[in-house]
Design a protein around this motif. Structure first.
Motif, PDB file in Angstrom:
ATOM      1  N   ASP A  62       0.828  -1.212   0.000  1.00  0.00           N
ATOM      2  CA  ASP A  62       0.000   0.000   0.000  1.00  0.00           C
ATOM      3  C   ASP A  62       0.865   1.265   0.000  1.00  0.00           C
ATOM      4  O   ASP A  62       0.620   2.228   0.727  1.00  0.00           O
ATOM      5  CB  ASP A  62      -0.974   0.011   1.192  1.00  0.00           C
ATOM      6  CG  ASP A  62      -2.071   1.052   1.006  1.00  0.00           C
ATOM      7  OD1 ASP A  62      -2.400   1.378  -0.148  1.00  0.00           O
ATOM      8  OD2 ASP A  62      -2.589   1.560   2.030  1.00  0.00           O
ATOM      9  N   HIS A  63       1.905   1.229  -0.836  1.00  0.00           N
ATOM     10  CA  HIS A  63       2.771   2.400  -0.994  1.00  0.00           C
ATOM     11  C   HIS A  63       3.125   2.442  -2.475  1.00  0.00           C
ATOM     12  O   HIS A  63       3.648   1.460  -3.006  1.00  0.00           O
ATOM     13  CB  HIS A  63       4.010   2.252  -0.111  1.00  0.00           C
ATOM     14  CG  HIS A  63       4.693   3.561   0.140  1.00  0.00           C
ATOM     15  ND1 HIS A  63       4.107   4.589   0.843  1.00  0.00           N
ATOM     16  CD2 HIS A  63       5.913   4.012  -0.226  1.00  0.00           C
ATOM     17  CE1 HIS A  63       4.942   5.613   0.901  1.00  0.00           C
ATOM     18  NE2 HIS A  63       6.042   5.296   0.251  1.00  0.00           N
ATOM     19  N   HIS A  64       2.845   3.552  -3.129  1.00  0.00           N
ATOM     20  CA  HIS A  64       2.819   3.570  -4.591  1.00  0.00           C
ATOM     21  C   HIS A  64       3.830   4.556  -5.193  1.00  0.00           C
ATOM     22  O   HIS A  64       3.935   5.693  -4.733  1.00  0.00           O
ATOM     23  CB  HIS A  64       1.401   3.882  -5.071  1.00  0.00           C
ATOM     24  CG  HIS A  64       0.397   2.867  -4.582  1.00  0.00           C
ATOM     25  ND1 HIS A  64      -0.273   3.012  -3.388  1.00  0.00           N
ATOM     26  CD2 HIS A  64       0.023   1.683  -5.107  1.00  0.00           C
ATOM     27  CE1 HIS A  64      -1.053   1.950  -3.205  1.00  0.00           C
ATOM     28  NE2 HIS A  64      -0.896   1.127  -4.236  1.00  0.00           N
TER      29      HIS A  64
ATOM     30  N   TRP B  93       8.179   8.582  -3.134  1.00  0.00           N
ATOM     31  CA  TRP B  93       8.068   9.572  -2.066  1.00  0.00           C
ATOM     32  C   TRP B  93       6.748   9.299  -1.372  1.00  0.00           C
ATOM     33  O   TRP B  93       5.967   8.452  -1.830  1.00  0.00           O
ATOM     34  CB  TRP B  93       8.150  11.007  -2.618  1.00  0.00           C
ATOM     35  CG  TRP B  93       6.932  11.487  -3.353  1.00  0.00           C
ATOM     36  CD1 TRP B  93       5.920  12.257  -2.855  1.00  0.00           C
ATOM     37  CD2 TRP B  93       6.600  11.255  -4.739  1.00  0.00           C
ATOM     38  NE1 TRP B  93       4.988  12.501  -3.846  1.00  0.00           N
ATOM     39  CE2 TRP B  93       5.375  11.904  -4.994  1.00  0.00           C
ATOM     40  CE3 TRP B  93       7.221  10.550  -5.775  1.00  0.00           C
ATOM     41  CZ2 TRP B  93       4.758  11.868  -6.256  1.00  0.00           C
ATOM     42  CZ3 TRP B  93       6.595  10.511  -7.017  1.00  0.00           C
ATOM     43  CH2 TRP B  93       5.390  11.160  -7.244  1.00  0.00           C
ATOM     44  N   THR B  94       6.519   9.947  -0.277  1.00  0.00           N
ATOM     45  CA  THR B  94       5.297   9.688   0.497  1.00  0.00           C
ATOM     46  C   THR B  94       4.361  10.875   0.347  1.00  0.00           C
ATOM     47  O   THR B  94       4.656  11.991   0.808  1.00  0.00           O
ATOM     48  CB  THR B  94       5.665   9.401   1.979  1.00  0.00           C
ATOM     49  OG1 THR B  94       6.506   8.242   2.007  1.00  0.00           O
ATOM     50  CG2 THR B  94       4.409   9.134   2.813  1.00  0.00           C
ATOM     51  N   HIS B  95       3.262  10.615  -0.359  1.00  0.00           N
ATOM     52  CA  HIS B  95       2.362  11.697  -0.766  1.00  0.00           C
ATOM     53  C   HIS B  95       1.825  12.482   0.432  1.00  0.00           C
ATOM     54  O   HIS B  95       1.803  13.706   0.407  1.00  0.00           O
ATOM     55  CB  HIS B  95       1.175  11.137  -1.560  1.00  0.00           C
ATOM     56  CG  HIS B  95       1.579  10.189  -2.649  1.00  0.00           C
ATOM     57  ND1 HIS B  95       0.806   9.132  -3.059  1.00  0.00           N
ATOM     58  CD2 HIS B  95       2.713  10.138  -3.408  1.00  0.00           C
ATOM     59  CE1 HIS B  95       1.423   8.468  -4.032  1.00  0.00           C
ATOM     60  NE2 HIS B  95       2.582   9.060  -4.261  1.00  0.00           N
ATOM     61  N   ASN B  96       1.375  11.738   1.459  1.00  0.00           N
ATOM     62  CA  ASN B  96       0.647  12.447   2.524  1.00  0.00           C
ATOM     63  C   ASN B  96       1.552  13.274   3.444  1.00  0.00           C
ATOM     64  O   ASN B  96       1.040  14.061   4.241  1.00  0.00           O
ATOM     65  CB  ASN B  96      -0.261  11.491   3.323  1.00  0.00           C
ATOM     66  CG  ASN B  96       0.519  10.477   4.113  1.00  0.00           C
ATOM     67  OD1 ASN B  96       1.729  10.361   3.955  1.00  0.00           O
ATOM     68  ND2 ASN B  96      -0.163   9.745   4.974  1.00  0.00           N
TER      69      ASN B  96
HETATM   70  C1  LIG Z   1      -5.312   5.305   1.874  1.00  0.00           C
HETATM   71  C2  LIG Z   1      -3.978   4.813   1.421  1.00  0.00           C
HETATM   72  O1  LIG Z   1      -3.374   4.037   2.407  1.00  0.00           O
HETATM   73  C3  LIG Z   1      -3.046   5.960   1.083  1.00  0.00           C
HETATM   74  O2  LIG Z   1      -3.643   6.810   0.141  1.00  0.00           O
HETATM   75  C4  LIG Z   1      -1.674   5.523   0.628  1.00  0.00           C
HETATM   76  C5  LIG Z   1      -1.644   4.802  -0.695  1.00  0.00           C
HETATM   77  N1  LIG Z   1      -0.320   4.824  -1.297  1.00  0.00           N
HETATM   78  C6  LIG Z   1       0.555   5.782  -1.012  1.00  0.00           C
HETATM   79  N2  LIG Z   1       1.691   5.848  -1.668  1.00  0.00           N
HETATM   80  C7  LIG Z   1       2.589   6.806  -1.416  1.00  0.00           C
HETATM   81  N3  LIG Z   1       3.723   6.816  -2.096  1.00  0.00           N
HETATM   82  N4  LIG Z   1       2.355   7.763  -0.507  1.00  0.00           N
HETATM   83  C8  LIG Z   1       1.233   7.782   0.216  1.00  0.00           C
HETATM   84  O3  LIG Z   1       1.050   8.682   1.056  1.00  0.00           O
HETATM   85  C9  LIG Z   1       0.279   6.751  -0.016  1.00  0.00           C
HETATM   86  N5  LIG Z   1      -0.835   6.668   0.660  1.00  0.00           N
END
Ligand SMILES: C[C@H](O)[C@H](O)[C@H]1CNC2=NC(N)=NC(=O)C2=N1
Length: 116
Positions: free
Chosen positions: A72-74, A89-92
């Motif tokens: 769950d990391h994209h 990178w980490t989106h949030n």
């Molecule tokens: C709800 C879900 O867990 C989030 O949206 C996850 C999904 N994949 C993600 N991937 C990445 N790279 N950063 C994130 O913050 C992220 N958040």
């Protein structure tokens, strides 16, 4: 340092601070071949992998995509004839987290398995 390729991503709250440049540079030593880049004001980890043709590049893209779904990391993936560029990178948190270094190491493991 724990073996990143055998570590799993942990949940990351948006209130967590992104890694500092110093902490990122230290973790970068564990994933040789990756570089720290900044795009649109966001620190990212990036690596370009070379392949013999488009189908091999596409297959690697899909393998990395499945790994991303499992954790769950994209990433951002740019698939071209003969190459795939992977950016983590980490989106949030708008920057880098240890999760990104774990995924970089896991991406290297996927590339190694694809070669074998
Ligand atoms: C709800 C879900 O867990 C989030 O949206 C996850 C999904 N994949 C993600 N991937 C990445 N790279 N950063 C994130 O913050 C992220 N958040």
């Amino acid at each position: 340092m724990a073996d990143l390729a055998h570590s799993h991503c942990v949940p990351c709250r948006s209130s967590e601070p992104a890694l500092s440049a110093a902490a990122s540079t230290e973790l970068l030593k564990a994933v040789p071949g990756w570089t720290l880049v900044e795009r649109e004001g966001i620190a990212r980890l990036e690596r370009r992998y070379a392949f013999g043709n488009f189908l091999e590049a596409l297959d690697f893209t899909n393998r990395v995509g499945r790994e991303a779904q499992d954790e769950d990391h994209h990433p951002a993936l740019l698939t071209e004839w003969g190459a795939v560029t992977v950016s983590w990178w980490t989106h949030n948190i708008g920057g880098l987290h240890r999760n990104d270094f774990i995924m970089a190491a896991r991406t290297d493991a996927v590339a190694l398995a694809a070669q074998g």
